[in-house]
Structures are given as structure tokens and as C-alpha cells.
Design an enzyme around this catalytic site. Structure first.
Site, PDB file in Angstrom:
ATOM      1  N   LYS A 153       1.102  -1.244   0.100  1.00 56.59           N
ATOM      2  CA  LYS A 153       0.047   0.055  -0.006  1.00 56.59           C
ATOM      3  C   LYS A 153       0.799   1.213  -0.102  1.00 56.59           C
ATOM      4  O   LYS A 153       1.926   1.192   0.857  1.00 56.59           O
ATOM      5  CB  LYS A 153      -0.931   0.105   1.334  1.00 56.59           C
ATOM      6  CG  LYS A 153      -1.901  -1.013   1.307  1.00 56.59           C
ATOM      7  CD  LYS A 153      -3.114  -1.000   0.175  1.00 56.59           C
ATOM      8  CE  LYS A 153      -4.032  -2.117   0.260  1.00 56.59           C
ATOM      9  NZ  LYS A 153      -5.068  -2.081  -0.612  1.00 56.59           N
ATOM     10  N   ASP A 182      -0.612   0.184  -4.374  1.00 55.12           N
ATOM     11  CA  ASP A 182      -1.938   0.350  -4.494  1.00 55.12           C
ATOM     12  C   ASP A 182      -2.385   1.495  -3.754  1.00 55.12           C
ATOM     13  O   ASP A 182      -2.008   1.759  -2.590  1.00 55.12           O
ATOM     14  CB  ASP A 182      -2.646  -0.884  -3.779  1.00 55.12           C
ATOM     15  CG  ASP A 182      -4.157  -0.577  -3.838  1.00 55.12           C
ATOM     16  OD1 ASP A 182      -4.801   0.516  -4.420  1.00 55.12           O
ATOM     17  OD2 ASP A 182      -5.195  -1.455  -3.379  1.00 55.12           O
ATOM     18  N   GLU A 208      -1.986   0.620  -8.790  1.00 53.18           N
ATOM     19  CA  GLU A 208      -3.339   0.275  -8.589  1.00 53.18           C
ATOM     20  C   GLU A 208      -4.366   1.243  -7.928  1.00 53.18           C
ATOM     21  O   GLU A 208      -3.816   1.946  -7.006  1.00 53.18           O
ATOM     22  CB  GLU A 208      -3.656  -1.158  -7.559  1.00 53.18           C
ATOM     23  CG  GLU A 208      -5.074  -1.457  -7.513  1.00 53.18           C
ATOM     24  CD  GLU A 208      -4.941  -2.815  -6.778  1.00 53.18           C
ATOM     25  OE1 GLU A 208      -5.813  -3.026  -6.034  1.00 53.18           O
ATOM     26  OE2 GLU A 208      -4.028  -3.510  -6.777  1.00 53.18           O
ATOM     27  N   GLU A 234     -11.770  -2.350  -9.186  1.00 51.98           N
ATOM     28  CA  GLU A 234     -12.467  -3.017  -7.937  1.00 51.98           C
ATOM     29  C   GLU A 234     -13.518  -2.058  -7.663  1.00 51.98           C
ATOM     30  O   GLU A 234     -14.576  -2.187  -6.865  1.00 51.98           O
ATOM     31  CB  GLU A 234     -11.393  -3.065  -6.739  1.00 51.98           C
ATOM     32  CG  GLU A 234     -11.195  -1.674  -6.078  1.00 51.98           C
ATOM     33  CD  GLU A 234     -10.070  -1.874  -4.827  1.00 51.98           C
ATOM     34  OE1 GLU A 234     -10.767  -1.801  -3.726  1.00 51.98           O
ATOM     35  OE2 GLU A 234      -8.902  -2.313  -5.047  1.00 51.98           O
ATOM     36  N   ASP A 257     -13.973  -7.236  -9.988  1.00 51.02           N
ATOM     37  CA  ASP A 257     -14.502  -7.833  -8.645  1.00 51.02           C
ATOM     38  C   ASP A 257     -15.876  -8.440  -8.877  1.00 51.02           C
ATOM     39  O   ASP A 257     -16.831  -7.649  -9.431  1.00 51.02           O
ATOM     40  CB  ASP A 257     -14.357  -6.750  -7.729  1.00 51.02           C
ATOM     41  CG  ASP A 257     -14.920  -7.346  -6.240  1.00 51.02           C
ATOM     42  OD1 ASP A 257     -15.893  -8.273  -6.544  1.00 51.02           O
ATOM     43  OD2 ASP A 257     -14.423  -7.142  -5.304  1.00 51.02           O
ATOM     44  N   HIS A 284      -9.917  -8.161  -7.982  1.00 53.29           N
ATOM     45  CA  HIS A 284      -9.729  -7.753  -6.614  1.00 53.29           C
ATOM     46  C   HIS A 284     -10.255  -8.599  -5.896  1.00 53.29           C
ATOM     47  O   HIS A 284     -11.490  -9.222  -5.932  1.00 53.29           O
ATOM     48  CB  HIS A 284     -10.441  -6.229  -6.556  1.00 53.29           C
ATOM     49  CG  HIS A 284     -10.586  -5.867  -5.195  1.00 53.29           C
ATOM     50  ND1 HIS A 284     -11.988  -5.880  -4.540  1.00 53.29           N
ATOM     51  CD2 HIS A 284      -9.911  -5.209  -4.308  1.00 53.29           C
ATOM     52  CE1 HIS A 284     -11.734  -5.352  -3.528  1.00 53.29           C
ATOM     53  NE2 HIS A 284     -10.733  -5.120  -3.150  1.00 53.29           N
TER      54      HIS A 284
END
Length: 347
Positions: A153, A182, A208, A234, A257, A284
Site C-alpha cells: 500500500k 495500491d 493500482e 475494484e 470484482d 480484486h
């Protein structure tokens, strides 16, 4: 949640899982599910109970497209949107589970049947609150298991903090190991371009959700400014939204997703749309379901390892040599623990 999970915009405190059980007149059964991260579950439940479920009576579950379209067409006032999509997904996955059980075919074969082994990457060791040393330890543990990559992250207050953490992980794992990042829609276009430039030296596999999902033009600018593939999906709830991203060159990895797009039926359409643009699919979340869907398509790239169902299932996904193995049993291949579901029921 099994562990503390934080990103640049939120902390995950709980998951709400919604189930739909369908029984046909000739005695066949199927179970589907959907989820929310902490909020909105009762809203989805109301959509199911008050509107969608009653319309299933008298429909033929063998006609998957007809069932999905009938329900979708009845929700024009709330589509396209997340509550409707999540509700449709719970029903659609139940329909697929029922039909696969009826024909004694596993989902990965019924949905396409391309390959049963899919590379796995880990997210659980990459949360934003973890220290640099913890990120390094998590990445090395994943590599030691034979997994193919990790996701970190990003979105620290300064670009330097993110860069320092990524460089430390890359130095530890060496080349040839996938590192994804992400940002969870936390950045402006300008900031994402700036950070992508700083991240390029770490040889990332993708960047992401750098921007809000509705900022298509911002994703185009970022994609044109960096060599790092941009991954989105996602937080997108329609096939048309994915088409817009792919046509404009705003995304190089699709992360559709199955719950948020409205089920397996539209998920497969997005995956084949991505194939037409020569783009890979790395969905996701929902690893217990997505392992079968990624196995069904020729452009599947990764399954994300992020357990969320272990408290309500009796088995876990099979992992061999860093690959997730699609279940070869009829249906979705998820072994639900009915007693635990009852124990944790809140509505």
C-alpha cells in the site's frame, strides 16, 4: 477481520457477507454470496428481500443470461450502482453454483476452462500501517513460500516515505519478484504522476487505483506519463465503465470484482472485453471465487491472496508452488461452514 488492514483512505474493521440460497422445483440447490466492507450490508439485504428475490419465482435457472437481465432490468432506478450490483452478484453466483452442481461441472470449467493453476500474490503483508522492516519481512516470507509477488500500500504523507519502503522491499527480494502498489484512489493526477516517476526505479508490476475511479482522463494522463502499468477495476460497476477505460488507454490491468460488477455473468464479459484489448485480468479480493474465474479465461494473470472467509468455511484454497489451484468439484468449490454462519448471523 483476521488482521489489521489499513490503506491510504480507510481501515477495515469488519466484513458483511450476504448469502442467497436457491432451490429449484426439481430439487437442485445453489448458494451464492456477496460482501461489503463494514457498511451497507443491510441495504443490499433489503434490495434482495424486498425486490430481487421475489422475482426469481418461476424463472428457469438454466437460462443464466435471462435471469440476470430480468433482474437488472427491474432495477433501472438504482442501476448502475454498488448496492444493486452487490445484490445481483449474490443471486448470480447462486445461479452459477446451482447449474454447475446440476451438471456436475466445476466452475472453472463451466466458465471457460483455460488452466487450473494461477500465480498468486500476497496483500496481507503490505498494509500501510506496517513498518518498513515489517514490509520486508512479509515480502521475504511470501517469496519463501514460492508466491510470485506482493502488493504494498502507498499513500504515505510524503513521496519519500513511499519510495523508501518500496526500495527496501525490492532490495530484499531482488529482481524477478513482482511488486505491486495500491494507492486506493487517494491521489490527484499530478501527485500520481510525480510518485510514479519516483517508483519506476523499483520495477513495479502495476500501480493500482491511483486516482478516484470516475477520473478517467486523469488515468489517461498517468498512463501516458509512466511505464508502470495502471490497474483499475475494484470500484467499477458496469461493463461500459471498463470499456471506457480500455478504449481510452487509461488502464493496462483489469481488476474486475465479481461482487461489485454484479456477479459471474458480467465478470466474464469484462474479462473477454479485456482480452479483446490484449489486457490481463487480476481481480480484486474474493480469492475463493476468483481462483475459478481466472482459471476460466486465457488472459488471467494473478489471484490476490487476502483471506476473508476462513471463519465461515471448512477448507481453504489449495496453493501449490506459488499457484492457486481452482477447485475441481461441482459448483463454486467453497465449503461453507453452516454452523459458523449461523453463529455470526446479524440479519
Amino acid at each position: 477481520m483476521e488482521t489489521v488492514r489499513t490503506d491510504a483512505v480507510q481501515s477495515f474493521l469488519k466484513q458483511e457477507t450476504l448469502f442467497v440460497d436457491i432451490t429449484t422445483a426439481d430439487g437442485h440447490r445453489g448458494r451464492g454470496y456477496s460482501y461489503t466492507i463494514g457498511t451497507g450490508g443491510r441495504s443490499v439485504l433489503s434490495m434482495l428481500r424486498d425486490h430481487l428475490i421475489p422475482q426469481l419465482i418461476g424463472l428457469d435457472c438454466r437460462n443464466v443470461e435471462q435471469v440476470w437481465r430480468t433482474l437488472f432490468n427491474s432495477t433501472r432506478a438504482t442501476a448502475v450502482g454498488v448496492v444493486t450490483s452487490l445484490a445481483l452478484a449474490a443471486i448470480d453466483t447462486a445461479v452459477w453454483d446451482l447449474n454447475c452442481r446440476r451438471t456436475a461441472i466445476p466452475l472453472w470449467r463451466a466458465a471457460g476452462g483455460y488452466q487450473q493453476h494461477i500465480p498468486l500474490y500476497d496483500t496481507e503483508g503490505g498494509w500501510l500501517h506496517l513498518s518498513t522492516d515489517e514490509l520486508v519481512d512479509g515480502a521475504l516470507e511470501s517469496k519463501s513460500k514460492g508466491w510470485k509477488g506482493v502488493k504494498i500500500k502507498v499513500g504515505k504523507p510524503t513521496c519519500h516515505e513511499d519510495s523508501e519502503r518500496l526500495h527496501a522491499v525490492r532490495a530484499a527480494v531482488g529482481p524477478g519478484f513482482d511488486i505491486m502498489v495500491d494507492a486506493n484512489q487517494s491521489m490527484t493526477s499530478a501527485e500520481a504522476i510525480r510518485r510514479a516517476a519516483a517508483f519506476e526505479a523499483t520495477d513495479l508490476s502495476w500501480f493500482e487505483e491511483p486516482l478516484p475511479a470516475d477520473d478517467v482522463s486523469g488515468h489517461v494522463r498517468l498512463s501516458n506519463a509512466t511505464s508502470i502499468p495502471v490497474a483499475v477495476g475494484e470500484s467499477m460497476y458496469s461493463i461500459g465503465h471498463f470499456r471506457q477505460y480500455l478504449e481510452s488507454g487509461a488502464a493496462q490491468i483489469v481488476q474486475v470484482d465479481a461482487a461489485r460488477i454484479g456477479g459471474i455473468t458480467p465478470w466474464l464479459k469484462v474479462a473477454h472485453l479485456a482480452e479483446a484489448f490484449n489486457v490481463s485480468v487480476s481481480p480484486h479480493f474474493l480469492m475463493e471465487l476468483h481462483v475459478s474465474l481466472v482459471s476460466a479465461i486465457p488472459n488471467g494473470q494473478f489471484v490476490e491472496h487476502i483471506p476473508q472467509l476462513r471463519s465461515v468455511t471448512t477448507t481453504e484454497i489449495e496453493i501449490v508452488d506459488g499457484h492457486a489451484i481452482a477447485p475441481d468439484v461441482p459448483g463454486l468449490g467453497i465449503d461453507w461452514d453452516t454452523d459458523q454462519i449461523d453463529n455470526l448471523r446479524v440479519a
